[in-house]
Scaffold this active site. Sequence first.
Site, short mmCIF file in Angstrom:
data_model
loop_
_atom_site.label_atom_id
_atom_site.label_comp_id
_atom_site.label_asym_id
_atom_site.label_seq_id
_atom_site.Cartn_x
_atom_site.Cartn_y
_atom_site.Cartn_z
N GLY A 81 0.82 -1.20 0.00
CA GLY A 81 0.00 0.00 0.00
C GLY A 81 0.86 1.25 0.00
CB CYS A 82 0.11 4.72 -1.05
SG CYS A 82 -1.53 4.90 -0.31
#
Length: 333
Positions: free
Chosen positions: A152-153
């Site tokens: 994920g970011c």
Amino acid sequence: MLNTVIIGASGYAGVELVNILSRHPNINIVGLLVSQYSSDIGKPLSEVHPRMKNIIDLPLQSVNSLAGKDKIEIVFLATSHEISYELAPKFLKTGCVVFDLSGAFRVKDKNFYKNFYGLQHKHGAFLEKAVYGLAEFQCEKIKKAQLIAIPGCYPTVSQLALKPLINEGLINTAQYPVINAISGVSGAGRKANIKTHFCEISLEPYGIFNHRHHMEIVIHLGIPVIFIPHIGNFSRGILATITCLLKKGVTNKNIADAFNKAYHTKPFVRLYQQGFPSLKSVINLPYCDIGFAVNNNHLIVIGAEDNLLKGAASQAVQCMNIRFDFPETQSII
């Protein structure tokens, strides 16, 4: 040339994938696919995203149109976890190498999915073989993987900022590192939602103690952290300010040495000797920038990335380059 499809090509991360892969000398894009219910089916990508005009004008097709296509060797899933969960096994069974940008295969614990995604994960064999695609630390595993789960970011910037310090034993974990991270609204995706309407957005925290990225960070770092995500009224980028307690005797040089040891050969992490990263320094670029300051035994690390690039699409292509032994920066910079 490797025949490649991008599923979810009309989304924010999807179009970034298309943009990068369209420049890649070893990739032949044979399909830009969207949900069978999408109103964009039949439209050229350049109509949905005018920035792609004369770069790639292929039409967006329904994911159901895959039958009859040329042999597909690489699949990018820029889709929700529910869709990736259903599609990834189908492609894996045909021998494709799958790069999944969703959270469907990032953690091997099935209870994680039940608790944080509301998903009864039934693909245990694929979950077990998935490799977590934090490229700077998983290079050897990525080279042999068939399913790469792109982080994920938020977890990408958080782990890149903390992992070298944890690996060198510099952090006093009696005090949990505190991660305050602010993301642009593009992290919520392209689908219309009043809560993420630009005019409705204010700078505010959300998901405190129950954000699914919190546990992804904890599981892959191997230590507890406090994670406080915020959404900001800007389109893209993440800035993370991380506060840590250092072990006694740890110096500024120790911190700098740990980061240099981890990243001196890593092209997509840029270290600051002075000053601190800002969103302006990373927007539309594939880097994670890291700076830090030490005061006695207190450490503040600042990390910045473009959530759609290093936090999603460019990291996925970075992993693909590693997997197929292409130059790591090919078509990204």
